[in-house]
Design an enzyme around this catalytic site. Structure first.
Site, PDB file in Angstrom:
ATOM      1  N   LYS A 177      29.056  -7.040 -13.490  1.00 43.61           N
ATOM      2  CA  LYS A 177      28.405  -6.385 -14.257  1.00 43.61           C
ATOM      3  C   LYS A 177      28.700  -4.940 -13.760  1.00 43.61           C
ATOM      4  CE  LYS A 177      25.292  -3.575 -15.424  1.00 43.61           C
ATOM      5  NZ  LYS A 177      25.645  -2.292 -15.920  1.00 43.61           N
ATOM      6  N   GLY A 229      24.900   0.073  -5.178  1.00 43.74           N
ATOM      7  CA  GLY A 229      24.045   1.186  -6.133  1.00 43.74           C
ATOM      8  C   GLY A 229      23.329   1.593  -5.350  1.00 43.74           C
ATOM      9  N   SER A 230      22.145   2.070  -6.219  1.00 43.04           N
ATOM     10  CA  SER A 230      21.228   3.025  -5.644  1.00 43.04           C
ATOM     11  C   SER A 230      20.008   2.250  -4.869  1.00 43.04           C
ATOM     12  CB  SER A 230      20.768   4.090  -6.654  1.00 43.04           C
ATOM     13  OG  SER A 230      20.113   3.416  -7.645  1.00 43.04           O
ATOM     14  N   GLU A 251      24.361  -2.906  -0.737  1.00 41.22           N
ATOM     15  CA  GLU A 251      25.149  -1.839  -0.669  1.00 41.22           C
ATOM     16  C   GLU A 251      24.748  -0.638  -1.120  1.00 41.22           C
ATOM     17  OE1 GLU A 251      29.390  -3.057  -0.126  1.00 41.22           O
ATOM     18  OE2 GLU A 251      28.687  -5.036  -0.355  1.00 41.22           O
ATOM     19  N   CYS A 287      29.457   6.724  -1.628  1.00 39.03           N
ATOM     20  CA  CYS A 287      28.636   6.578  -0.884  1.00 39.03           C
ATOM     21  C   CYS A 287      28.593   7.051   0.516  1.00 39.03           C
ATOM     22  CB  CYS A 287      28.366   4.948  -0.947  1.00 39.03           C
ATOM     23  SG  CYS A 287      29.829   4.217  -0.441  1.00 39.03           S
ATOM     24  N   GLU A 391      20.273  12.139  -1.294  1.00 38.06           N
ATOM     25  CA  GLU A 391      21.413  11.799  -1.634  1.00 38.06           C
ATOM     26  C   GLU A 391      21.778  12.420  -2.995  1.00 38.06           C
ATOM     27  OE1 GLU A 391      22.778   8.110  -3.287  1.00 38.06           O
ATOM     28  OE2 GLU A 391      24.540   7.760  -1.828  1.00 38.06           O
TER      29      GLU A 391
END
Ligand code: NAD
Length: 481
Positions: A177, A229-230, A251, A287, A391
């Site tokens: 996805k 992702g976040s 991750e 990241c 972040e």
């Protein structure tokens, strides 16, 4: 105005629009123009993808490892043969410069898929333990089944490949996805691989996370979920997967310290912390971006001066030109987020060293509709500020002075994140002590952003990684005769 092309999902070896025909626009972040449409898939498409992946699983997992390796080598050939087109699509789709996608990302993909092919045999190696006469223990590595890979927008082809290649090598079937902000390159990969892999082995479905990914995260037909992702999305997925107790790999983000000691070779450290780690590295949308630059006081002023000079030479603009050195922010939403931090930093009292501007004034007329933020450096000695702790995921970094190694370790580890760190020193003892003491998944010494091992974080940067072993579990047997 470029011609708008429609892309489709890959489900069970077929290219299909969303079951209800809905679409989303894909925007070129360098110009703000709609250049493609992608399916806005929903629960029906999710069910179809899960069914296709489940149907393909017995044959794919039952195939000898050498058979899977053969298919993955063919995938590597497809990436090599179509590298130019895929690099351009990735650049138009998410703003990564062509110099990055063509010279770094796509060549890396051929290597990655070839490497995954080579690891197919290792993925099924078990252990044998002798428990005495007539009693033998055996283990075998087994795939999970159907793996769902949910990927972010900042590096779609690399992230898709890291998940799919190793999960497939281990005998799983896969559903990817992509992120709604940058989906086209992934859907094009689906078109190219449609006749290379058996139907249903790799499925790619696009749309909004809550509409297409969430039903698959909840489905008992999916056996493992790997998210890049976040933190916020990871928390949602963790809750959504609780009912089926699904194994997860997460991750996530980072606020990585990049630490310059006074004995460092500043000719390497200055470009290392300014370009290799943050600004020209996908406009800070990576990241493990080295967004907290800790500098030992004796070289603080010298480093600031060198970084300012390097940043002044960074060129924004046409992402397809080899002369451009920094691209745009991926979307209007992310642009709002990054520019908000320019104000937050100023309001918090951080000193603005360079940058701070955003918008059309930074580029030529052809790119005025894009999402532009210039390289920005704040300075502070207060690591508790939001610009030091949160972040930002854009070209905004903060410089923080320190006196002792002890203080550097304390500042570096004073973060909810633990993805990566950089250390710049000529002293091997300092480097080795820092490697042990930094609470991060990766430490680079006198370099940055060279990924040789699977990335894995500590703390809020998540857990789990994309490697062939991570996509298997070990079954144990005890045989007594
Ligand atoms: P995001 O979390 O917003 O989205 C990631 C993916 O999750 C997208 O495909 C999105 O559609 C999907 N998603 C959103 N809501 C969902 C839901 N309710 N259920 C299931 N899926 C859902 O992240 P992003 O903005 O696309 O990417 C930026 C983030 O990714 C940053 O935090 C960055 O640090 C992180 N990242 C981490 C790594 C790593 O290897 N650690 C690599 C790249 C990016």
């Amino acid at each position: 105005m470029t011609e708008v092309r429609d892309y489709s999902n890959l489900i069970g070896g077929e290219l299909r629009p969303a079951a209800d025909g809905r679409t989303l626009d894909s925007v070129n972040p360098a110009t703000g123009e709609v250049w493609a449409t992608i399916p806005r898939s929903g629960a029906t498409d999710a069910a179809a993808a899960v069914e296709a992946a489940r149907a393909a699983f017995p044959r794919w997992s039952g195939m000898p490892a050498a058979g899977r390796a053969h298919y993955l080598r063919k995938v590597a050939e497809v990436f090599a043969a179509n590298a130019k087109e895929l690099a351009e699509l990735e650049t138009i789709d998410n703003g990564r410069l062509i110099t990055e996608t063509a010279k770094r990302d796509l060549p890396g993909m051929t290597y990655l898929w070839t490497n995954a092919a080579a690891e197919c045999a290792a993925a099924v190696e078990g252990r044998s333990v002798d428990f005495g006469p007539g009693s033998q223990g055996l283990t075998r590595r087994e795939p999970y089944g159907v793996v769902l890979g949910i990927i972010p927008w900042n590096s779609p082809i690399s992230t898709l490949s890291a998940k799919a290649a190793f999960a497939l090598a281990a005998g799983n079937t896969v559903i990817i996805k992509p992120a709604e902000q940058a989906t086209v390159s992934s859907l094009r990969v689906g078109e190219l691989l449609r006749e290379v892999l058996p139907p249903g082995v790799l499925n790619i479905v696009s749309g909004l996370g809550e509409e297409i990914a969430d039903p698959m995260v909840r489905s008992r037909g999916v056996d493992k979920v790997s998210l890049t992702g976040s933190v916020g999305t990871a928390q949602i997925i963790t809750r959504a997967s609780a009912e089926s107790l699904k194994p997860l790999a997460l991750e996530l983000g980072g606020k990585s310290p990049n630490i310059v000691f006074a004995d460092a070779d500043l000719d390497r450290a200055a470009p290392g912390v300014t370009t290799q780690a943050i600004f020209t590295a996908n406009a800070g949308q990576i990241c493990y971006g080295g967004s907290r630059i800790l500098i030992q006081r004796p070289v603080y002023d010298e480093m600031i001066s060198r970084m300012t000079e390097i940043a002044a030479g960074i060129r924004l603009g046409d992402t397809l030109s080899p002369d451009t050195t920094m691209g745009p922010i991926v979307s209007a939403e992310q642009y709002e987020r990054v520019t908000a931090y320019l104000e937050i930093g100023a309001k918090e009292g951080a000193e603005l060293v360079f940058g701070g501007r955003s918008g059309a004034e930074l580029v030529d007329e052809a790119h005025a509709g894009g999402y532009w933020v210039e390289p920005t450096l704040f300075a502070t000695s207060d690591n508790s500020l939001r610009v030091c702790q949160e972040e930002i995921f854009g070209p905004v970094a903060v410089a923080i002075p320190f006196d002792t190694e002890e203080e550097a370790v304390a500042l570096a580890n004073d973060s909810v994140y633990g993805l990566a760190a950089g250390v710049w020193t000529r002293d091997l003892g300092t480097a080795q002590r820092m490697f042990r003491r930094l609470d991060t998944g990766t430490v680079w010494v006198n370099t940055y952003r060279k990924v040789m091992f699977p990335l894995e974080g500590t703390k809020d940067s998540g857990y789990g990684n994309d490697s062939v072993l991570a996509y298997t579990r070990e079954k144990a047997g005890l045989f007594e005769f």
